[in-house]
Design an enzyme around this catalytic site. Structure first.
Site, PDB file in Angstrom:
ATOM      1  N   ARG A 112       0.812  -1.230   0.000  1.00  0.00           N
ATOM      2  CA  ARG A 112       0.000   0.000   0.000  1.00  0.00           C
ATOM      3  C   ARG A 112       0.842   1.275   0.000  1.00  0.00           C
ATOM      4  O   ARG A 112       0.397   2.342   0.385  1.00  0.00           O
ATOM      5  CB  ARG A 112      -0.966   0.032   1.191  1.00  0.00           C
ATOM      6  CG  ARG A 112      -1.983  -1.075   1.136  1.00  0.00           C
ATOM      7  CD  ARG A 112      -3.260  -0.676   1.836  1.00  0.00           C
ATOM      8  NE  ARG A 112      -4.224  -1.744   1.745  1.00  0.00           N
ATOM      9  CZ  ARG A 112      -4.353  -2.706   2.649  1.00  0.00           C
ATOM     10  NH1 ARG A 112      -3.578  -2.698   3.713  1.00  0.00           N
ATOM     11  NH2 ARG A 112      -5.241  -3.641   2.495  1.00  0.00           N
ATOM     12  N   LYS A 134       3.036  12.063 -10.324  1.00  0.00           N
ATOM     13  CA  LYS A 134       2.152  11.282 -11.197  1.00  0.00           C
ATOM     14  C   LYS A 134       2.884   9.994 -11.555  1.00  0.00           C
ATOM     15  O   LYS A 134       3.993  10.037 -12.086  1.00  0.00           O
ATOM     16  CB  LYS A 134       1.842  12.050 -12.480  1.00  0.00           C
ATOM     17  CG  LYS A 134       0.722  13.049 -12.335  1.00  0.00           C
ATOM     18  CD  LYS A 134       0.309  13.571 -13.694  1.00  0.00           C
ATOM     19  CE  LYS A 134      -0.784  14.612 -13.565  1.00  0.00           C
ATOM     20  NZ  LYS A 134      -1.100  15.237 -14.862  1.00  0.00           N
ATOM     21  N   GLU A 176       8.979  19.845 -23.845  1.00  0.00           N
ATOM     22  CA  GLU A 176       8.351  20.131 -22.544  1.00  0.00           C
ATOM     23  C   GLU A 176       8.938  21.406 -21.937  1.00  0.00           C
ATOM     24  O   GLU A 176       8.249  22.162 -21.266  1.00  0.00           O
ATOM     25  CB  GLU A 176       8.529  18.966 -21.570  1.00  0.00           C
ATOM     26  CG  GLU A 176       7.739  17.710 -21.923  1.00  0.00           C
ATOM     27  CD  GLU A 176       6.262  17.744 -21.505  1.00  0.00           C
ATOM     28  OE1 GLU A 176       5.814  18.744 -20.904  1.00  0.00           O
ATOM     29  OE2 GLU A 176       5.567  16.752 -21.800  1.00  0.00           O
ATOM     30  N   LYS A 218       7.073  23.875 -12.195  1.00  0.00           N
ATOM     31  CA  LYS A 218       6.248  22.676 -11.940  1.00  0.00           C
ATOM     32  C   LYS A 218       5.926  22.563 -10.443  1.00  0.00           C
ATOM     33  O   LYS A 218       4.784  22.285 -10.060  1.00  0.00           O
ATOM     34  CB  LYS A 218       6.965  21.423 -12.436  1.00  0.00           C
ATOM     35  CG  LYS A 218       6.142  20.182 -12.150  1.00  0.00           C
ATOM     36  CD  LYS A 218       6.076  19.218 -13.269  1.00  0.00           C
ATOM     37  CE  LYS A 218       5.001  18.182 -12.978  1.00  0.00           C
ATOM     38  NZ  LYS A 218       5.141  16.987 -13.764  1.00  0.00           N
ATOM     39  N   GLU A 228      -4.479  17.549  -9.368  1.00  0.00           N
ATOM     40  CA  GLU A 228      -5.041  18.052 -10.628  1.00  0.00           C
ATOM     41  C   GLU A 228      -6.561  18.247 -10.583  1.00  0.00           C
ATOM     42  O   GLU A 228      -7.300  17.733 -11.401  1.00  0.00           O
ATOM     43  CB  GLU A 228      -4.660  17.123 -11.798  1.00  0.00           C
ATOM     44  CG  GLU A 228      -4.818  17.819 -13.142  1.00  0.00           C
ATOM     45  CD  GLU A 228      -4.194  17.052 -14.316  1.00  0.00           C
ATOM     46  OE1 GLU A 228      -2.996  16.751 -14.260  1.00  0.00           O
ATOM     47  OE2 GLU A 228      -4.926  16.793 -15.267  1.00  0.00           O
ATOM     48  N   ARG A 232      -3.365  22.425 -12.210  1.00  0.00           N
ATOM     49  CA  ARG A 232      -2.328  21.501 -12.696  1.00  0.00           C
ATOM     50  C   ARG A 232      -2.607  21.074 -14.138  1.00  0.00           C
ATOM     51  O   ARG A 232      -1.690  20.757 -14.896  1.00  0.00           O
ATOM     52  CB  ARG A 232      -2.217  20.281 -11.773  1.00  0.00           C
ATOM     53  CG  ARG A 232      -1.076  19.378 -12.181  1.00  0.00           C
ATOM     54  CD  ARG A 232      -0.683  18.364 -11.132  1.00  0.00           C
ATOM     55  NE  ARG A 232       0.398  17.542 -11.633  1.00  0.00           N
ATOM     56  CZ  ARG A 232       1.094  16.688 -10.925  1.00  0.00           C
ATOM     57  NH1 ARG A 232       0.820  16.551  -9.634  1.00  0.00           N
ATOM     58  NH2 ARG A 232       2.052  15.968 -11.461  1.00  0.00           N
ATOM     59  N   ASN A 236      -0.939  20.450 -19.133  1.00  0.00           N
ATOM     60  CA  ASN A 236      -1.275  19.549 -20.250  1.00  0.00           C
ATOM     61  C   ASN A 236      -1.391  20.281 -21.580  1.00  0.00           C
ATOM     62  O   ASN A 236      -1.905  19.706 -22.547  1.00  0.00           O
ATOM     63  CB  ASN A 236      -2.587  18.813 -19.951  1.00  0.00           C
ATOM     64  CG  ASN A 236      -2.397  17.823 -18.833  1.00  0.00           C
ATOM     65  OD1 ASN A 236      -1.429  17.087 -18.827  1.00  0.00           O
ATOM     66  ND2 ASN A 236      -3.307  17.818 -17.878  1.00  0.00           N
ATOM     67  N   HIS A 239      -0.950  18.378 -24.756  1.00  0.00           N
ATOM     68  CA  HIS A 239      -0.955  16.946 -24.450  1.00  0.00           C
ATOM     69  C   HIS A 239      -2.185  16.194 -24.942  1.00  0.00           C
ATOM     70  O   HIS A 239      -2.121  14.994 -25.177  1.00  0.00           O
ATOM     71  CB  HIS A 239      -0.779  16.728 -22.948  1.00  0.00           C
ATOM     72  CG  HIS A 239       0.643  16.913 -22.488  1.00  0.00           C
ATOM     73  ND1 HIS A 239       1.322  18.101 -22.658  1.00  0.00           N
ATOM     74  CD2 HIS A 239       1.510  16.070 -21.887  1.00  0.00           C
ATOM     75  CE1 HIS A 239       2.551  17.972 -22.170  1.00  0.00           C
ATOM     76  NE2 HIS A 239       2.682  16.749 -21.698  1.00  0.00           N
ATOM     77  N   HIS A 243      -1.378  13.003 -27.016  1.00  0.00           N
ATOM     78  CA  HIS A 243      -1.703  11.615 -26.658  1.00  0.00           C
ATOM     79  C   HIS A 243      -2.380  10.902 -27.827  1.00  0.00           C
ATOM     80  O   HIS A 243      -2.159   9.712 -28.062  1.00  0.00           O
ATOM     81  CB  HIS A 243      -2.587  11.571 -25.411  1.00  0.00           C
ATOM     82  CG  HIS A 243      -1.838  11.927 -24.155  1.00  0.00           C
ATOM     83  ND1 HIS A 243      -2.445  12.152 -22.944  1.00  0.00           N
ATOM     84  CD2 HIS A 243      -0.509  12.096 -23.933  1.00  0.00           C
ATOM     85  CE1 HIS A 243      -1.528  12.453 -22.044  1.00  0.00           C
ATOM     86  NE2 HIS A 243      -0.354  12.427 -22.611  1.00  0.00           N
ATOM     87  N   HIS A 255       6.914  11.037 -27.089  1.00  0.00           N
ATOM     88  CA  HIS A 255       6.067  11.967 -26.349  1.00  0.00           C
ATOM     89  C   HIS A 255       6.386  13.445 -26.633  1.00  0.00           C
ATOM     90  O   HIS A 255       5.504  14.231 -26.974  1.00  0.00           O
ATOM     91  CB  HIS A 255       6.183  11.670 -24.857  1.00  0.00           C
ATOM     92  CG  HIS A 255       5.352  12.557 -23.998  1.00  0.00           C
ATOM     93  ND1 HIS A 255       3.978  12.526 -24.010  1.00  0.00           N
ATOM     94  CD2 HIS A 255       5.692  13.544 -23.121  1.00  0.00           C
ATOM     95  CE1 HIS A 255       3.512  13.425 -23.164  1.00  0.00           C
ATOM     96  NE2 HIS A 255       4.529  14.059 -22.613  1.00  0.00           N
TER      97      HIS A 255
HETATM   98  N1  GLY Z   1       2.962  16.086 -16.816  1.00  0.00           N
HETATM   99  C1  GLY Z   1       1.958  16.902 -16.293  1.00  0.00           C
HETATM  100  C2  GLY Z   1       1.839  16.823 -14.820  1.00  0.00           C
HETATM  101  O1  GLY Z   1       2.687  16.289 -14.148  1.00  0.00           O
HETATM  102  O2  GLY Z   1       0.856  17.283 -14.284  1.00  0.00           O
END
Ligand code: GLY
Length: 349
Positions: A112, A134, A176, A218, A228, A232, A236, A239, A243, A255
């Site tokens: 966990r 993430k 990025e 960031k 998010e 946040r 994106n 993105h 994607h 990517h």
């Molecule tokens: N890659 C976008 C984020 O970490 O929110």
């Protein structure tokens, strides 16, 4: 009726530091070894830096978008289990974004949740995936749609790793970097244009500044919106279309390259919706072309492409959500976009 409240407000402080420097990885890895950490190491990194590692308690991972899967997570869990890792274990993850995402997700679920540290070795993972917690995998063809938010205990960024990146992988991260300037900081965006030669030559001082600035931006977003629920999602930018490009090309387009084309197309879409200016579109196209990105993309399977966009995690029953850059250095979220308007856009370009 009676109510019992489970009050969880900030019981656990998940703050951490990002250390950015040069040629300190070996020392950190030794310290982690002395502390009894387990290691998940990208195969290429292991080949290039064998003397940084020993074979004990180590899982070597062949990172590829095609094995960013639950099977790979199970392999990491199996490794931890076989080693007898317990709840107080620490997993040191050394590699690029795929290794970090898979390893982080395994650490988030083993017993966990055990602690983990990220040691990113690509530009892309230094400026993005290693920071912010993430973790996850691709599932049933959709990108990063299974995972968990789980913050690392520490992020160690050794710029020295950038010396051995291929040009293709380096540029993969540059997209990025440009994104941060486009959405948050015009001065940084202009700095990237003015210092393109130094960035491409991988001048370590220039890159140390670039990586630090991206991590600051960031960290700022993650601090305000870890899970998010709001801002946040601004990260994106580019993105949603990216994607779809990655899925449609069966990950033939990496990517960062997909994000470059995605930023351009999403801004073009925004211009057509009256949400961004032509000047912004030109500025984005100019900087991306300056760095050598080819912004064209031939869709292979239009249905798959549109489906991939609809599978975007930000989409809900009211429609799609896009992060947009109305003018360089600013950003906004556009919600409830009818899928038809995206289809129409692609039918007309
Ligand atoms: N890659 C976008 C984020 O970490 O929110």
């Amino acid at each position: 009726m009676k109510t019992v409240k489970v009050d969880l407000k900030k019981e656990v402080d998940s703050s951490y530091e990002i250390t950015i420097g040069s040629s300190f990885a070996r020392e950190v890895l030794q310290k982690l070894r002395d502390e009894g950490a387990y290691f998940m190491v990208d195969e290429n990194v292991f080949e290039l830096y064998q003397d940084y590692f020993d074979h004990n308690n180590m899982f070597r991972f062949r990172a590829d978008e095609h094995n960013k899967t639950h099977e790979s997570v199970v392999s990491v869990l199996g490794f931890l289990f076989k080693c007898g890792a317990r709840r107080d274990a620490n997993l040191a993850i050394v590699g690029g974004g795929i290794t970090g995402d898979v390893g982080g997700f395994a650490a988030a679920t083993y017993m966990r949740g055990i602690s983990f540290v990220q040691m990113p070795t690509t530009l892309l993972s230094m400026v993005d995936s290693s920071v912010g917690g993430k973790t996850g995998i691709n599932f049933r063809g959709a990108k990063n749609n299974v995972g968990a938010f789980s913050q690392p205990q520490h992020v160690y960024i050794d710029m020295h790793f950038l010396n051995t990146l291929t040009d293709e992988e380096f540029l993969n991260g540059v997209a990025e970097v440009i994104k941060y300037g486009a959405i948050f900081d015009k001065e940084f965006f202009d700095y990237l244009s003015a210092n393109k030669d130094k960035v491409i030559a991988r001048d370590l001082d220039t890159l140390a500044y670039v990586v630090k600035r991206c991590c600051e931006m960031k960290a700022d977003v993650v601090k305000k919106d870890e899970k998010e629920k709001g801002d946040r999602a601004l990260l994106n930018f580019g993105h949603t279309f990216a994607h779809a490009i990655e899925t449609d090309s069966h990950h033939g387009v990496k990517h960062g390259y997909a994000v470059a084309t995605g930023m351009y197309l999403e801004t073009d879409f925004a211009v057509k919706q009256g949400e961004a200016t032509e000047e912004t579109l030109n500025a984005i196209a100019d900087i991306l072309r300056l760095y050598g990105f080819d912004l064209s993309y031939e869709i292979e399977d239009r249905d798959l492409f549109i489906q991939a966009m609809l599978a975007d995690k930000k989409a809900d029953k009211k429609g799609l959500t896009l992060a947009l850059t109305p003018a360089i250095g600013s950003c906004k979220i556009l919600k409830n976009i009818p899928p038809q308007s995206i289809e129409d856009y692609f039918n007309n370009i």
